[in-house]
Design an enzyme around this catalytic site. Structure first.
Site, short mmCIF file in Angstrom:
data_model
loop_
_atom_site.label_atom_id
_atom_site.label_comp_id
_atom_site.label_asym_id
_atom_site.label_seq_id
_atom_site.Cartn_x
_atom_site.Cartn_y
_atom_site.Cartn_z
N TYR A 126 -0.97 -10.23 0.37
CA TYR A 126 0.19 -9.72 1.12
C TYR A 126 0.10 -10.25 2.47
CZ TYR A 126 -3.10 -6.27 2.85
OH TYR A 126 -4.35 -5.73 3.25
N TYR A 154 0.85 -1.37 0.27
CA TYR A 154 0.00 -0.02 0.12
C TYR A 154 0.92 1.34 0.03
CZ TYR A 154 -4.27 -2.52 1.52
OH TYR A 154 -5.29 -3.49 1.36
N HIS A 185 -7.68 -8.04 -2.64
CA HIS A 185 -8.95 -7.33 -2.30
C HIS A 185 -9.16 -5.86 -2.57
CE1 HIS A 185 -6.54 -6.68 1.33
NE2 HIS A 185 -7.35 -5.54 1.55
N ARG A 199 -3.56 -11.93 3.54
CA ARG A 199 -4.87 -11.50 2.59
C ARG A 199 -5.08 -11.70 1.35
NH1 ARG A 199 -8.06 -7.71 4.29
NH2 ARG A 199 -9.48 -9.22 3.83
N HIS A 225 -11.13 -2.40 -1.29
CA HIS A 225 -11.84 -1.86 -0.26
C HIS A 225 -12.87 -0.94 -0.89
CE1 HIS A 225 -9.28 -2.88 3.24
NE2 HIS A 225 -8.20 -2.81 2.48
#
Lengths: 206, 240
Positions: B144, B105, B157, B154, B159
């Site tokens: 990740y 991120y 995905h 995870r 959000h």
């Protein structure tokens, strides 16, 4: 219920919610226009106030990656939305009534710069005391939490507020009162939210 | 005649306290929520418009491109936002954020060793149209690892945040990708104790919407709480 579609399931906003909802807080500039914790401009009507606080977890530690949104009526007590038909109260073109804030990554303090809302008529014509509607998300919060902040200097109105009176435990009503103080030229309301523990804030199923 | 929201059915949502997702343990209220009947405070909500956004805001491939294009699998994500009665939710603000193709991120708190992509911001936003339709273009995010149990990953995905037309419709969720084996192992997915509800979070590959020689497409529809009309008022004739 037949033919009624289930609401999409909630998932936590996670630790990186800032990227999507407040990218400057995540550490970069991407959009020309950004949403803000400042709800007012120089023409907005009403008493200028600052609302600030922290959100604490069950250990008493500040939650430092929390994001809050506020939704409130204008100074006359009317929401800037077509479903609000209190036509005796004026809309304020300089007030949307919505803002978004993030806690500081070190201190956990968040703040809104806004105006004190007027009282809004509630169900069956009963007046609600002035209040802010707050929505809280963070890593570890699986579905956004809804609460309200009422004003410590509105004691008489608070005593007859239909929502505060719905809370059976008088001791818990106090968790919804923001405390007013004068800080230099500024009026500041402090509103700390406790997710868990003896002082747990009242949260609502809207 | 005013409108109220159909009460929220918590069976399709994760509980606040879901110990498999460890962070929820200290961040979950333990008292019951106080249920409110709707007043104006819940029925109303912020209204967003074109002036809040810019045209490129829904193009994550271009909206942070500096000296090239972001690395990764190019995809279009699109679908409809409806309410519980199937009515289109128009003019809803849809905000999205995600990791880059390597699972990193762009956030000052993310220290994962996969590199930042200099041409990828990882966020976008768009308003639904008259039919509740939205779309954006991005690259497929990578999975990740994260600190929960030592070896949790995870699934890929994106959000999603939705505004609705009432403050009580406000919703944040995550979209997963059809066929990802990490979905069924994910402690955050598993906070939801309802397989039907989990299935609605998994976007399907949509070959008809793919752009030939350019991008694949995934279809992801969302449902917000429905409004029902208040057909009768209980106020007596004499009351103001």
């Amino acid at each position: 219920m037949k033919d009624y579609l289930a609401e999409t399931a909630s998932q936590t906003a996670g630790p990186y919610v800032h990227i999507g909802l407040a990218p400057q807080a995540a550490g970069f500039n991407i959009f020309e226009k950004n949403f803000s914790h400042v709800l007012t401009n120089s023409h907005t009507q009403g008493e200028r106030i600052i609302v600030e606080g922290r959100v604490f977890d069950g250990s008493g530690t500040p939650v430092r990656d929390v994001l809050l949104e506020v939704w409130q009526a204008n100074a006359a007590g009317r929401y800037n939305h077509p479903a609000d038909q209190q036509t005796d109260k004026k809309l304020d073109d300089d007030f949307r009534g919505w803002g978004r804030t993030c806690s500081d990554f070190d201190s956990g303090v968040w703040r809104f710069d806004t105006i004190k809302p007027g009282a809004v008529t509630g169900r069956d014509g009963r007046m609600m005391a002035p209040h802010l509607n707050l929505w809280i998300v963070a890593r570890g919060i699986n579905i956004g939490l809804n609460t309200r902040m009422y004003f410590s200097d509105e004691q008489a109105a608070n005593e007859t507020d239909p929502v505060l009176n719905l809370i059976e435990w008088e001791v818990r009503r106090k968790t919804l009162i923001g405390k007013r103080e004068q800080r230099g030229d500024e009026v500041v309301y402090t509103f700390d939210v406790y997710l868990q523990g003896e002082r747990e804030t009242v949260f609502f199923d809207l | 005649m005013s409108k109220e929201l159909v009460h929220r059915n918590y069976d399709s949502h994760p509980p606040a306290f879901a110990p498999g997702y460890k962070t929820s343990v200290l961040r979950s209220p333990r008292n019951a929520l106080i249920s409110l009947q709707n007043s104006l405070s819940e029925i109303t909500g912020p209204i967003f418009g074109a002036k809040d956004l810019d045209p490129l805001d829904n193009d994550l491939i271009m909206n942070y491109a500096k000296d090239g294009l972001p690395i990764g699998e190019r995809i279009i994500v699109h679908g409809y936002v409806r309410d519980g009665f199937g009515r289109p939710m128009k003019n809803t603000l849809v905000e999205v954020w995600q990791a880059n193709a390597g699972g990193r991120y762009r956030h000052k708190k993310d220290k994962y060793l996969a590199p930042i992509d200099p041409n990828f911001g990882g966020c976008g936003r768009v308003l639904t149209d008259e039919n509740g339709y939205y779309f954006f273009r991005t690259i497929k995010p990578g999975p990740y690892p994260w600190r929960n149990q030592a070896s949790d990953w995870r699934p890929s995905h994106i959000h999603f945040s939705l505004s609705g037309e009432s403050f009580a419709q406000r919703l944040i969720t995550q979209m997963y990708f059809e066929g990802d084996p990490l979905i069924k192992q994910c402690p955050i997915v598993k906070t939801i104790n309802n397989d039907d509800a989990i299935r609605t979070l998994i976007a399907e590959l949509d070959t008809h919407a793919a752009v030939p020689l350019d991008s694949l497409a995934y279809r992801f529809d969302l449902v917000l709480r429905g409004h029902r009309a208040t057909l009768f008022e209980n106020r007596t004739q004499g009351a103001v």
